[in-house]
Design a protein around this motif. Structure first.
Motif, PDB file in Angstrom:
ATOM      1  N   ALA A  33       0.816  -1.214   0.000  1.00  0.00           N
ATOM      2  CA  ALA A  33       0.000   0.000   0.000  1.00  0.00           C
ATOM      3  C   ALA A  33       0.850   1.264   0.000  1.00  0.00           C
ATOM      4  N   SER A  34       2.066   1.188   0.552  1.00  0.00           N
ATOM      5  CA  SER A  34       2.919   2.370   0.632  1.00  0.00           C
ATOM      6  C   SER A  34       3.885   2.490  -0.553  1.00  0.00           C
ATOM      7  N   ASP A  37       4.485   2.679  -6.809  1.00  0.00           N
ATOM      8  CA  ASP A  37       3.653   2.103  -7.861  1.00  0.00           C
ATOM      9  C   ASP A  37       2.860   0.954  -7.247  1.00  0.00           C
ATOM     10  N   GLN A  38       1.670   1.271  -6.730  1.00  0.00           N
ATOM     11  CA  GLN A  38       0.890   0.258  -6.030  1.00  0.00           C
ATOM     12  C   GLN A  38       0.441  -0.863  -6.946  1.00  0.00           C
ATOM     13  N   ASP A 111      -5.632   0.737 -11.550  1.00  0.00           N
ATOM     14  CA  ASP A 111      -5.176   1.692 -10.540  1.00  0.00           C
ATOM     15  C   ASP A 111      -5.833   1.327  -9.211  1.00  0.00           C
ATOM     16  N   ALA A 113      -5.046   2.288  -6.281  1.00  0.00           N
ATOM     17  CA  ALA A 113      -4.886   3.307  -5.239  1.00  0.00           C
ATOM     18  C   ALA A 113      -6.215   3.819  -4.682  1.00  0.00           C
ATOM     19  N   ILE A 116      -7.701   1.169  -2.388  1.00  0.00           N
ATOM     20  CA  ILE A 116      -6.928   1.051  -1.149  1.00  0.00           C
ATOM     21  C   ILE A 116      -7.203   2.240  -0.234  1.00  0.00           C
ATOM     22  N   ALA A 117      -7.319   3.421  -0.820  1.00  0.00           N
ATOM     23  CA  ALA A 117      -7.598   4.619  -0.023  1.00  0.00           C
ATOM     24  C   ALA A 117      -8.988   4.552   0.598  1.00  0.00           C
TER      25      ALA A 117
END
Length: 206
Positions: A33-34, A37-38, A111, A113, A116-117
Motif C-alpha cells: 500500500a505504501s 507504484d501500487q 489503478d 490506489a 486502497i484509499a
C-alpha cells in the motif's frame, strides 16, 4: 464456562486479534500500500495481499467472540455500559469488514490506489466506534479496581477518536499523529495480558 476459562479465552482472542491485525495491516499489506507504484507492487505480491485478507477475516471472527465474552465478564460492573461496549465493538468490526471487498477488487485493478484509499478511510471510520468502545471499557475497568489499565485504554480510545476525526477533517494532522498509534498497541496488549494472567476481579463475574 468458568470465569477463569472465559477470561483466559478472552485474553487469547484479544492477543490473536492484535497479532492478526498488525500482521495484515503492517507486515503483509503495508509495504504494498505504501509503494510508489501500487499496481506493480500488488501484481507482484498477490498471495501476500490475499493472506492479509484472510487474516482480516480471522480477526473479524475473533472480534465477535471477544465482544460476547467481554460482555459476559463485565456486565455485573454495569449492564448498560457492557451492552454499549458490545454494540460499539460489533459496529466497529462490521464497518471494517464491510470495506474488505474493496481490497479484493484492488487485485488486478489498473489503478488500485483509490480502492486502497477507500478501504483505509473505512478502517478509520470503524476505529471511531472502537474509540468509543475503548472509553466505555475504561469506565468498566475502573469499576473493577484496575485504574492503571483503565487509563491506558482511555488513552487508546482518545488516540483512535482523534485519528479518525483528523482522517476526515484534517488529513495533514492525521499524518503527523501516526506515531501516537503506539499508545493503543501498548494499551490493548496490556489488556490482553491482563485477561490472560490477571483479571481477578472478573473471575466471579461470568
Amino acid at each position: 464456562m468458568h470465569a477463569r476459562t472465559a477470561t483466559r479465552l478472552a485474553g487469547g482472542l484479544y492477543l490473536g486479534i492484535i497479532i492478526l491485525g498488525l500482521t495484515a495491516e503492517l507486515a503483509l499489506r503495508g509495504p504494498i500500500a505504501s509503494a510508489a507504484d501500487q499496481a506493480a507492487a500488488l501484481a507482484g505480491a498477490v498471495p501476500l495481499w490475499r493472506a492479509a485478507l484472510a487474516a482480516d477475516l480471522l480477526m473479524a471472527s475473533f472480534d465477535i467472540a471477544l465482544a460476547l465474552l467481554l460482555y459476559r465478564l463485565f456486565r455485573r460492573f454495569g449492564p448498560d455500559l457492557a451492552l454499549a461496549a458490545l454494540v460499539l465493538r460489533l459496529v466497529q468490526m462490521a464497518v471494517i469488514a464491510a470495506h474488505l471487498p474493496l481490497l479484493l477488487s484492488a487485485i488486478g485493478a489498473a489503478d488500485p490506489a483509490p480502492l486502497i484509499a477507500r478501504h483505509g478511510a473505512g478502517y478509520d471510520l470503524g476505529l471511531w466506534f472502537f474509540g468509543l468502545n475503548a472509553l466505555v471499557m475504561a469506565l468498566l475497568l475502573r469499576r473493577t479496581g484496575t485504574a492503571w489499565l483503565a487509563w491506558l485504554i482511555a488513552a487508546a480510545g482518545a488516540v483512535y477518536l482523534f485519528g479518525s476525526l483528523t482522517r476526515f477533517a484534517a488529513p495533514e494532522l492525521n499524518a503527523a499523529m501516526q506515531p501516537a498509534y503506539l499508545v493503543p498497541v501498548v494499551a490493548e496488549l496490556s489488556f490482553a495480558i491482563w485477561l490472560l494472567f490477571g483479571a481477578k476481579a472478573l473471575r466471579s463475574a461470568a
